[in-house]
Scaffold this motif. Structure first.
Motif, PDB file in Angstrom:
ATOM      1  N   LEU A  37      10.761  11.919  -1.042  1.00  0.00           N
ATOM      2  CA  LEU A  37      11.443  11.741   0.225  1.00  0.00           C
ATOM      3  C   LEU A  37      10.515  10.917   1.094  1.00  0.00           C
ATOM      4  CD1 LEU A  37      12.683  15.352   1.023  1.00  0.00           C
ATOM      5  CD2 LEU A  37      13.643  13.648  -0.516  1.00  0.00           C
ATOM      6  N   CYS A  38      11.012   9.848   1.693  1.00  0.00           N
ATOM      7  CA  CYS A  38      10.110   9.001   2.472  1.00  0.00           C
ATOM      8  C   CYS A  38      10.889   8.063   3.370  1.00  0.00           C
ATOM      9  CB  CYS A  38       9.227   8.205   1.515  1.00  0.00           C
ATOM     10  SG  CYS A  38       8.146   7.055   2.353  1.00  0.00           S
ATOM     11  N   GLY A  39      10.457   7.942   4.596  1.00  0.00           N
ATOM     12  CA  GLY A  39      11.116   7.029   5.535  1.00  0.00           C
ATOM     13  C   GLY A  39      10.375   5.715   5.685  1.00  0.00           C
ATOM     14  N   ASN A  93       0.824  -1.211   0.000  1.00  0.00           N
ATOM     15  CA  ASN A  93       0.000   0.000   0.000  1.00  0.00           C
ATOM     16  C   ASN A  93       0.858   1.261   0.000  1.00  0.00           C
ATOM     17  OD1 ASN A  93      -2.499  -1.151  -0.203  1.00  0.00           O
ATOM     18  ND2 ASN A  93      -2.804  -1.335   2.011  1.00  0.00           N
ATOM     19  N   HIS A  94       1.992   1.207   0.690  1.00  0.00           N
ATOM     20  CA  HIS A  94       2.829   2.411   0.727  1.00  0.00           C
ATOM     21  C   HIS A  94       3.400   2.713  -0.664  1.00  0.00           C
ATOM     22  CE1 HIS A  94       5.279   5.214   3.430  1.00  0.00           C
ATOM     23  NE2 HIS A  94       5.138   5.726   2.228  1.00  0.00           N
ATOM     24  N   THR A  95       3.950   1.701  -1.309  1.00  0.00           N
ATOM     25  CA  THR A  95       4.504   1.932  -2.644  1.00  0.00           C
ATOM     26  C   THR A  95       3.394   2.364  -3.607  1.00  0.00           C
ATOM     27  OG1 THR A  95       6.170   0.266  -2.169  1.00  0.00           O
ATOM     28  CG2 THR A  95       5.950   0.950  -4.456  1.00  0.00           C
ATOM     29  N   THR A 134       0.851   4.078  -2.872  1.00  0.00           N
ATOM     30  CA  THR A 134       0.562   5.482  -2.575  1.00  0.00           C
ATOM     31  C   THR A 134       1.476   6.395  -3.377  1.00  0.00           C
ATOM     32  OG1 THR A 134      -0.048   4.822  -0.345  1.00  0.00           O
ATOM     33  CG2 THR A 134       0.341   7.142  -0.699  1.00  0.00           C
ATOM     34  N   HIS A 135       2.754   6.020  -3.451  1.00  0.00           N
ATOM     35  CA  HIS A 135       3.688   6.833  -4.245  1.00  0.00           C
ATOM     36  C   HIS A 135       3.307   6.815  -5.729  1.00  0.00           C
ATOM     37  CE1 HIS A 135       7.320   7.197  -1.311  1.00  0.00           C
ATOM     38  NE2 HIS A 135       6.189   7.113  -0.638  1.00  0.00           N
ATOM     39  N   LEU A 136       2.913   5.639  -6.222  1.00  0.00           N
ATOM     40  CA  LEU A 136       2.501   5.558  -7.631  1.00  0.00           C
ATOM     41  C   LEU A 136       1.275   6.436  -7.866  1.00  0.00           C
ATOM     42  CD1 LEU A 136       2.861   1.718  -8.373  1.00  0.00           C
ATOM     43  CD2 LEU A 136       4.466   3.552  -8.930  1.00  0.00           C
TER      44      LEU A 136
HETATM   45 ZN   LIG Z   1       6.049   7.464   1.409  1.00  0.00          ZN
END
Ligand SMILES: [Zn+2]
Ligand SMILES: [Zn+2]
Length: 908
Positions: free
Chosen positions: A696-698, A591-593, A595-597
């Motif tokens: 930018l993302c942690g 889900n996080h990746t 979100t970036h897409l």
């Molecule tokens: Zn992120």
């Protein structure tokens, strides 16, 4: 030649760059990572951690111009804004910084050089102050005083001493602190505004407007341990602050900040709207100044992602826009006008703050939308408040209560600050604490308060002491618990501490809720929208187990695993193995990746303005909020979904690299508002050559986009004014959803006797058929009703030779009844007909008569009015055709029986 504001800001930055400083761009008005602060309110906010020693920067000298807001909390200048020449809600702070590098000598001589040499201020008009403790406990700052007296051309008698209130700076009750030294400008006797006050004497730190504090140089050399105990810091720091608007007013030689080229053009835009002459403007100066100030603040806030709303920062944004609009009313500006003023703000500031031009559309739209929304309720709100004031006129209490203020906000959208303005214009006070109490109660009632439950930081003290014990015992180093959430392998360790309900324990029992501290963890802590990991911590020997359901950072360096003991008795010192719930984490990573897409695709399809303004990355779904004014059309949404899936099928590799912040920014990486970034940032690039996305993302991410599987949008809707929200699922959840929908489809196929592909056609066919059948059904009912009615037509009783028919027809709607009355009138050239029926449980009556009977006293409208109460309803109509409806079908017969009475009574 007078320098422009833009030039003066640049002068300051260039001067310190020439002295070896690094230019650090202004931090966002939304402070990153600091829960205690509503807005960035000073230049040092972004450097706080450096002074506290918990963060490190690659430079030791910095210069900046920081955007600041002071509009809520302790530093609240709102009441003064507009009423004088110097107070603002938004302002800029120029500063130069030394982190353990240069100290007093350089700071003082550079300040003197910039003011007198570069900017040419008159040395005889400058005064400086140094610290001398009135309580005699802390050493006087003779060092600084000596350096001042050494400056070329300074008048030695202009070096003064002041005590703790003016010249000793503290960050908080404990922590870094030190003496400060200020530079004041004597603007001359004509600026004294207290000449008429008996006994007044002008002076530095006095109470008149003659002396202006220009610049404060803070020398941080102590660490305060307690109210009476200071220890010297190993390294000394410099933190300076110069109010930008003030120095501009001095260098442009104008008596007010509002006459500088930062704000005067804005006043002129407003003036053009009102048509006031300069003299008229100066008579009505307060509204002008409030509007100019608030428009500037709101524009900067919106550019930093804060839109109008009901709580926290969003409330402040709403409040200042509404307050500006209310002051606009005082100038006769009844139509939305703030966008026009904001365009000027954007003009003036875009060179120094490119985010202003970049977000122009969003700024203007949000202002106008909020003004329009407020316009709907403002008059009602003000009227209500006026009547509250009117009602209290003869009472002792000249105060608007907290409850009244809150109700005005809740019902009429009147922010407390406006209520307060209007109250004070009428000689009333208003109870701010009471308002905040009601506000808080309301929030708690609506459940929103729970979110803040754990964030109070009340137990931070115990964790600080655990931290110190662990560092002393060499169990952890000064950086604290090692945090590396990117791997998924089980991590071995040891129970360093157990805390339960704010108390430290040696061991815990089954069923107890505990927080465990281990030397090292790979459990993700909620951040950047991504939720915390779950998992287990077990004893290596298998004797006990704790189920982890949350993660927390209660104080600097401390990370706790929050969970329930499900087996055995964990003890401090036990060897452990910690396992993140792998399946759940993988769902989160997908889900996080995704979100970036999605973020990248929104940029491509909707435009650059579609910026992230919040997200939730959970295992079961992702939620993404972004700035966009309108609903997204169905075909746009399909395109967005298709493009995200396209990117998944391209199986782009993800490259996760740490690099310096400026490098990432200059390469065009997307940064998020409200996030705090250190000097080194983690960047996530998707699609190596094509750079599909660069942020930018942690957070934790998959290795290739193909791992996401598939992406399905669940919904699109409004999250707040100007903000849209998309919810979606990926991977396992997407598969479940597809399965579920296929099942439904299969079921429908079975019911309709068609293949899955043929279902749509089949259902359309069935629906058409159904329409046809119900039309036929209606016709048949009408025919039946006509047949039923025809028989009664043959047998109509007479009253005074006039045929009067009242009858009940089963199951006929009012249209059918009307047709039947027409048939009666076709048959009888003179007569009265009243027909009742019950449709879907409700009685309906239609009454009609022939034209000739009107002159003989018959009025069907009056007739139905008379009988309608018997069916529990009402009715009315024309003299020759009327209708009634009701709730009680049981009364229909008695209603119709009364028709004869009416005719006997009225027929002439
Ligand atoms: Zn992120
Ligand atoms: Zn004075």
């Amino acid at each position: 030649m007078t320098r422009s504001g833009t030039q003066i800001r640049q002068d300051f930055i260039d001067f310190f760059i020439s002295k070896g400083h690094t230019y650090v761009p202004s931090a966002s008005l939304v402070p990153g990572g600091d829960q205690t602060l509503l807005f960035t309110n000073a230049g040092m906010v972004q450097f706080k951690d450096v002074f506290l020693g918990t963060d490190h920067r690659p430079y030791t000298r910095a210069v900046n111009s920081q955007k600041c807001m002071r509009v809520a909390g302790k530093h609240n200048d709102l009441d003064d804004v507009g009423r004088d020449d110097t107070h603002h809600t938004f302002f800029e702070m120029l500063g130069n910084w030394s982190f353990g590098d240069y100290y007093k000598r350089e700071a003082i001589s550079w300040a003197w050089e910039l003011l007198t040499k570069k900017w040419g201020l008159d040395k005889n008009q400058l005064w400086t102050t140094c610290f001398k403790d009135e309580q005699g406990e802390i050493a006087a700052d003779e060092e600084a005083a000596d350096f001042w007296r050494e400056q070329p051309g300074i008048e030695p008698s202009h070096v003064l001493y002041f005590g703790r209130k003016d010249n000793f700076w503290e960050m908080a009750e404990t922590g870094p602190c030190g003496p400060c030294s200020e530079i004041h400008l004597d603007r001359g006797d004509e600026f004294c505004n207290k000449k008429d006050t008996p006994g007044h004497k002008c002076g530095v730190n006095g109470d008149c407007a003659r002396f202006l504090e220009l610049w404060n140089l803070v020398f941080i050399q102590y660490n305060r341990l307690s109210p009476t105990k200071l220890e010297p810091l190993p390294a000394c720091h410099v933190d300076t602050g110069m109010g930008f608007e003030r120095i501009v007013s001095v260098l442009q030689n104008v008596p007010s900040n509002y006459k500088t080229d930062l704000l005067l053009p804005l006043m002129k835009v407003i003036q053009a709207l009102t048509g006031d002459s300069d003299e008229e403007r100066d008579i009505r100066l307060t509204p002008y100044r409030v509007i100019a100030d608030h428009t500037r603040s709101a524009s900067f806030l919106i550019a930093d992602g804060v839109v109008p709303g009901n709580t926290g920062r969003n409330y402040v944004c709403r409040m200042i826009i509404r307050r500006a609009a209310r002051f606009g009313l005082k100038l006769g500006l009844n139509e939305p006008f703030l966008a026009k003023a904001a365009e000027k703000v954007i003009d003036i500031y875009s060179q120094a703050y490119p985010e202003m031009a970049k977000n122009k559309k969003t700024i203007l739209e949000n202002l106008t939308r909020e003004e329009k929304r407020f316009a709907k309720t403002i008059y009602a709100g003000i009227n209500e408040l006026q009547s509250i004031i009117e009602n209290k006129k003869d009472t002792e209490l000249k105060q608007i209560t907290g409850k009244e203020s809150f109700d005005l906000y809740a019902t009429h959208g009147l922010p407390f600050e406006i209520t307060k303005d209007i109250a004070s214009e009428n000689g009333y006070s208003s109870d701010g604490d009471g308002f905040r109490y009601e506000f808080e109660q309301h929030r708690v009632d609506s459940g929103a308060g729970k979110i803040f439950g754990r964030m109070g930081g009340e137990d931070a003290e115990i964790f600080r002491s655990i931290f110190e014990t662990l560092v002393d015992g060499k169990k952890i180093d000064k950086q604290g618990v090692t945090y590396d959430p990117y791997g998924l392998k089980p991590v071995e360790g040891e129970v360093l501490a157990i805390v339960s309900e704010g108390e430290q324990l040696d061991s815990a029992g089954e069923g107890e809720e505990v927080e465990l501290i281990l030397p090292k963890t790979n459990f993700y802590i909620e951040s950047g929208g991504q939720v915390a990991d779950w998992g287990t911590i077990e004893a290596v020997d298998g004797t006990w187990q704790v189920n982890i359901i949350g993660m927390r950072k209660p104080s600097a360096g401390m990370i706790t695993h929050v969970g329930i003991v499900t087996r055995g008795n964990p003890k401090v010192g036990d060897s452990t193995v910690a396992k993140v719930d792998r399946e759940r984490r993988q769902d989160i990573m997908r889900n996080h990746t995704a979100t970036h897409l999605l973020h990248a695709v929104l940029h491509k399809t909707l435009g650059e303005h579609a910026r992230q303004s919040g997200s939730l990355v959970a295992p079961e779904k992702l939620r993404f909020d972004f700035t966009h004014p309108d609903p997204i059309l169905q075909d746009q949404l399909e395109t967005i979904e298709a493009l995200v899936n396209e990117a998944i099928f391209s199986d782009y590799p993800l490259v996760k690299v740490e690099k310096p912040l400026d490098q990432a920014m200059s390469e065009g990486a997307m940064a998020l508002f409200g996030e705090k970034y250190g000097e080194t940032v983690r960047t996530i690039t998707i699609g190596e050559e094509t750079h599909f996305s660069y942020e930018l993302c942690g957070g934790t991410h998959v290795d290739e986009t193909g791992d996401i599987g598939v992406f399905i949008i669940l919904s699109e809707g409004s999250a707040a004014a100007g903000i849209r929200r998309i919810e979606a699922v990926t991977g396992r959840e997407a598969y479940k959803l597809i399965q579920k929908r296929f099942k439904i489809l299969k079921h429908i196929g079975k019911l309709t006797g068609s293949s899955m592909e043929g279902v749509a056609e089949k259902v359309t066919g069935i629906s058409d058929e159904l329409d046809e059948v119900s039309k036929e059904n209606h016709e048949i009912k009408q025919q039946l009703a006509t047949v039923e009615f025809s028989s009664s037509l043959n047998n109509v009783p007479l009253i005074d030779d006039i045929p009067v028919l009242s009858s009940i027809i089963s199951n006929a709607d009012s249209d059918t009844l009307r047709i039947l009355t027409d048939r009666f009138r076709d048959r009888y050239p003179s007569g009265i007909v009243v027909i009742g029926s019950v449709v879907e449980g409700k009685p309906v009556i239609i009454a009609a008569c022939t034209e000739d009977l009107v002159s003989r006293g018959i009025h069907t409208g009056n007739l139905v009015k008379e009988i309608a109460p018997l069916i529990g309803g009402s009715g009315g109509g024309r003299p020759t055709l009327a209708q009634a409806g009701g709730k009680d079908p049981e009364g229909l017969i008695s209603a119709l029986n009364k028709v004869t009475d009416y005719v006997r009574k009225n027929l002439k």
